[in-house]
Structures are given as structure tokens and as C-alpha cells.
Design a protein around this motif. Structure first.
Motif, PDB file in Angstrom:
ATOM      1  N   ARG A 174      -2.810   8.944  -4.905  1.00  0.00           N
ATOM      2  CA  ARG A 174      -3.205  10.271  -4.809  1.00  0.00           C
ATOM      3  C   ARG A 174      -3.011  10.684  -3.312  1.00  0.00           C
ATOM      4  O   ARG A 174      -2.543  11.710  -3.101  1.00  0.00           O
ATOM      5  N   ALA A 175      -3.519   9.946  -2.472  1.00  0.00           N
ATOM      6  CA  ALA A 175      -3.578  10.526  -1.206  1.00  0.00           C
ATOM      7  C   ALA A 175      -2.189  10.266  -0.654  1.00  0.00           C
ATOM      8  O   ALA A 175      -1.975  11.095   0.482  1.00  0.00           O
ATOM      9  N   TYR A 205       0.710  -1.290   0.018  1.00  0.00           N
ATOM     10  CA  TYR A 205      -0.028  -0.098  -0.034  1.00  0.00           C
ATOM     11  C   TYR A 205       0.877   1.317   0.058  1.00  0.00           C
ATOM     12  O   TYR A 205       1.659   1.493   0.762  1.00  0.00           O
ATOM     13  N   PRO A 206       0.374   2.278  -0.824  1.00  0.00           N
ATOM     14  CA  PRO A 206       1.210   3.676  -0.665  1.00  0.00           C
ATOM     15  C   PRO A 206       0.704   4.178   0.358  1.00  0.00           C
ATOM     16  O   PRO A 206      -0.518   3.958   1.113  1.00  0.00           O
ATOM     17  N   TRP A 262      -9.966   2.838  -0.945  1.00  0.00           N
ATOM     18  CA  TRP A 262      -8.724   1.662  -0.569  1.00  0.00           C
ATOM     19  C   TRP A 262      -8.318   1.468  -2.107  1.00  0.00           C
ATOM     20  O   TRP A 262      -7.207   0.851  -2.159  1.00  0.00           O
ATOM     21  N   PHE A 263      -8.958   1.728  -3.384  1.00  0.00           N
ATOM     22  CA  PHE A 263      -8.282   1.707  -4.516  1.00  0.00           C
ATOM     23  C   PHE A 263      -6.858   2.137  -4.781  1.00  0.00           C
ATOM     24  O   PHE A 263      -6.658   3.171  -4.268  1.00  0.00           O
ATOM     25  N   TYR A 264      -6.389   1.321  -5.345  1.00  0.00           N
ATOM     26  CA  TYR A 264      -4.724   1.660  -5.645  1.00  0.00           C
ATOM     27  C   TYR A 264      -4.478   2.971  -6.253  1.00  0.00           C
ATOM     28  O   TYR A 264      -3.741   3.891  -5.474  1.00  0.00           O
ATOM     29  N   ALA A 319       5.155  12.210  -4.475  1.00  0.00           N
ATOM     30  CA  ALA A 319       6.366  11.255  -4.345  1.00  0.00           C
ATOM     31  C   ALA A 319       5.781   9.472  -4.653  1.00  0.00           C
ATOM     32  O   ALA A 319       6.363   8.756  -5.367  1.00  0.00           O
ATOM     33  N   ALA A 320       4.653   9.433  -4.146  1.00  0.00           N
ATOM     34  CA  ALA A 320       4.009   8.189  -4.485  1.00  0.00           C
ATOM     35  C   ALA A 320       3.448   8.022  -5.979  1.00  0.00           C
ATOM     36  O   ALA A 320       3.536   6.961  -6.696  1.00  0.00           O
ATOM     37  N   LEU A 321       2.868   9.198  -6.425  1.00  0.00           N
ATOM     38  CA  LEU A 321       2.363   9.217  -7.924  1.00  0.00           C
ATOM     39  C   LEU A 321       3.437   9.101  -8.904  1.00  0.00           C
ATOM     40  O   LEU A 321       3.342   8.555  -9.952  1.00  0.00           O
TER      41      LEU A 321
END
Length: 410
Positions: free
Chosen positions: A211-212, A165-166, A204-206, A216-218
Motif C-alpha cells: 500500500r505504501a 520488498y515493494p 514492515w508487513f508485506y 502499481a505495486a498493489l
């Protein structure tokens, strides 16, 4: 599993921690060696995950931990005895210390191992997926998560590690990971991947989690691999023109938005699929990861040397994440390699839609000895029997398997 049913170059395996860790500082690597050796014998790389709890299974927590008093909660989310979970107390210092020692030992032995493609972090939660839904009260506290992440970051600097999970700084349940050098794996791919409506039940969608978690995650895919598992309910049928289940999302669009490099779909290996599904699956899977195309190849003689200039494009959705060696070679009329020259070119970091990458080198070919022979290029798979990385050029494999023919040496 029938390996002949669908083309692939990666295989996934689960291993319980108890089979590998026999004491606080003692380990038995035989089960992992068996997995890696058998997969490598087929010319494939392994992706694996170590688990402590797996619904319906026992034997994940090492005996020395249970005997020392680490609490195990026996529970079931669906009142089914065969699907009961055995969740250890993830806050117990004895367990956390053991996990740190295991990860350190695993890294010392296997970081950079040519047989391994990727490692999913595992260890925490059901199936090693970093949740204990619906008993989230039993999941690892953020302090334990941070220590596990710290241990992986220290132990693995070569083999990519992927997280389920991000999570950004604002996450209430997960320790932040967006700034860490890890990739991600979406294990509900094409089911809980694209968040289109913005409904709370899609949080909870990937893509919603990405985005949340923040920028850096995107942008993670630019430097770290993204993988996962097609949701079991969508196995096989995800490739149909009109999937039977309404929850199945558009595979191509999921690939485009996630920049995914690898996926599991066990359904494609359990039975023969209809020809149209097989055809569409092969076509769709080719959309994943990199797609390298040598746009230009100029070979110019300069005395006894050959000046080689190439331009390379990435037409895929993701870069290549490993620095595999690259070499050029002279091939005779029968496609036999006569001489090879290693080059210092790299594939890593070339993103889709980047300007063409320019490669050039000089090689000594003699005054006449190589004239008329074919100059070819290949990326060397670290597995001696591994499947070759192929370029999206018509001259790939034209004169020799695994080699891209560039032109005749003048």
C-alpha cells in the motif's frame, strides 16, 4: 529433505556468489548447473537466490574482491559468534561493477532456461533479502540498489525476477521498484503479511509495504508473479485449524490478499506431518496461483475440418505468467496420441474473475479417419519430464495422463 513428504513442483536453492564468480569477467557455472540439473531430474523447476552474506556462513564475497580491498564488516546482531555476518561495503565501486557484470553474464546464460521457474534478486543484504537488520547502516545505498535493478531489468526479459520488498517513490531506504517489471516475494508469509491494525510496528508487513508503494505495486500480481517463504516459526503449523503460535496469520486470507503463486515451507519436508495437517495443507496450497476451468467445449465438423471452440475461466487468485505451448490431439480408445496439432492459444493474462476467454481453431481431421476418437488438450511443460499443468475439469487425465479430454470427434 524428503521430497516424498509433500506434493510440489518447485524447489528452492541458495548459492554463494563466490562459488560462481571467480574473477572480474570469469565465471564457474558448475554449482548452479548441479542445482538445476538435480531439480530438473525430479521433474521440478528451480527457484534460486545468490547471496553475498548469510548469517553464520562465510564464503559469499568472491576472493578477488576481498583481495582488491573491498571492506568487509564482521558483526552480529545477537552477540552469537556462530551467527556473525560478513557484510561487504555495498558502496564500493569495485563490488557494484562486479555485481553488474555477474548479472549480465547470468542473464546471457540462463534467461529463459526451461529449468528455472523464478529468480529472486538476492545479492544484497542478509540472506540476499535486501536488508541488514538491525545494522541498516551497512545496507546498500539507493544508488547501488538502482544499478542492481537496472542490471536485472536489462539481463532478464524472459525468466521472472522477484524482489523482497515493494518500494515506491516515497521510500527512504529502498530504490523505487513498483514501476519495474519485477514480482515480489514475501519471506515472512502468514506472519508479517496482513496488516490489520495499522500499528506502526506493522509497517514492515508485506501488505502495508504494498500500500505504501502505491497502486502499481498493489496491482503487480496482475503481470508479475508473487511468491515467498512461510515464516519458519509457522512452518507446518500454519496449516493447522488452530496454529499454536498467536502470530500465525490465516493462510487462506493471506493467499487471497497477496495473490501468491508459490511458497516455501521447509517444515513440510523434514518429517512426516499428522494426517489432518497434511490434508489441510494440500487443500490450502491448492488455493494459490491459477485454477483453470474449461467451461464449454464445442466440436463441430465442417467437411474434413473440425471447428473447435472453447471457453476458459480462471477460478484461482493469480494468472499464469509463462507462455507455455498449447496443443490439441486425437486420442484412440487406449489413450494413445494419434495426431497432435499446435494452437496459438495463450493462458497468460487471464485474471481471476475475468470474462471467459474464448479459444477457437480449425484442424484437419479427414473425412472419417478421426471420427469417434477423443479430442484432448494440454499445456506443454518445457521440461520433458515436468509435471503437467492440469485443468479443474473432471475429464482431466480421463483418457491420458496430462491431457484434458474435450469430447469425441464427430
Amino acid at each position: 529433505m524428503d521430497h516424498s513428504l509433500f506434493p510440489h513442483s518447485l524447489e528452492f536453492g541458495y548459492i554463494p556468489l563466490a562459488s560462481l564468480m571467480t574473477g572480474p569477467d570469469t565465471f564457474d557455472w558448475a554449482p548452479l548447473e548441479t542445482l538445476l540439473t538435480s531439480v530438473a531430474a525430479r521433474g521440478h523447476h528451480t527457484i534460486f537466490r545468490i547471496w553475498l552474506e548469510y548469517p553464520g556462513k562465510t564464503g559469499g564475497v568472491p576472493d578477488f574482491l576481498t583481495k582488491s580491498g573491498v571492506k568487509i564488516t564482521n558483526w552480529s546482531g545477537d552477540s552469537s559468534a556462530k551467527e556473525r555476518s560478513l557484510t561487504p561495503d555495498y558502496a564500493d565501486e569495485r563490488l557494484v561493477t562486479a555485481l553488474e557484470r555477474f548479472i549480465a553474464a547470468l542473464g546471457r546464460r540462463y534467461d529463459g532456461d526451461a529449468r528455472i521457474g523464478y529468480l529472486t534478486a538476492g545479492l544484497l543484504g542478509s540472506w540476499g533479502e535486501w536488508h541488514t537488520y538491525p545494522r541498516e547502516d551497512l545496507f546498500a545505498p539507493r544508488a547501488t540498489q538502482r544499478r542492481v535493478l537496472d542490471a536485472y531489468e536489462k539481463a532478464f526479459t524472459k525468466t521472472p525476477v522477484l524482489l523482497r520488498y515493494p518500494a515506491g517513490d516515497n521510500s527512504q531506504k529502498l530504490a523505487p521498484n513498483a514501476a519495474r517489471p519485477f514480482g515480489y516475494h514475501d519471506d515472512s508469509f502468514a506472519w508479517g503479511t496482513i496488516s490489520a491494525s495499522g500499528r506502526e510496528d506493522e509497517s514492515w508487513f508485506y501488505l502495508a509495504l504494498l500500500r505504501a508503494a502505491g497502486p502499481a505495486a498493489l496491482e503487480k500480481w496482475r503481470t508479475q508473479p508473487i511468491g515467498g517463504e512461510i515464516r519458519p516459526e509457522a512452518w507446518g503449523s500454519v496449516f493447522d485449524e488452530k496454529p499454536a503460535h498467536l502470530m500465525v496469520q490465516d493462510f487462506a486470507e493471506c493467499v487471497r490478499q497477496t495473490h501468491v503463486t508459490w511458497l516455501m515451507d521447509s517444515g513440510m519436508f523434514r518429517q512426516s506431518n499428522p494426517p489432518e495437517r497434511q490434508r489441510r495443507a494440500i487443500e490450502q496450497v491448492r488455493r494459490m496461483g491459477y485454477d483453470f476451468f474449461v467451461r464449454t467445449a464445442d466440436l463441430t465438423r465442417d467437411g474434413n475440418e473440425l471447428l473447435v471452440k472453447l471457453t476458459l475461466l480462471n477460478q484461482g487468485v493469480a494468472p499464469f505468467y509463462r507462455d507455455w505451448p498449447i496443443e490439441v490431439a486425437a486420442l484412440n480408445a487406449e489413450g494413445k496420441t494419434i495426431e497432435r496439432w499446435p494452437v496459438d492459444w495463450k493462458l497468460t493474462g487471464l485474471l481471476p474473475h475475468d470474462d471467459p476467454r474464448e479459444w477457437q481453431t480449425r484442424i484437419a481431421v479427414g473425412a472419417k479417419s478421426r471420427a469417434g476418437q477423443t479430442l484432448a488438450l494440454r499445456v506443454v511443460n518445457p521440461l520433458s519430464n515436468g509435471q503437467p499443468l492440469r485443468f479443474a475439469n473432471a475429464t482431466q487425465d480421463q483418457h491420458a495422463a496430462g491431457w484434458l479430454s474435450l469430447g469425441h470427434i464427430p
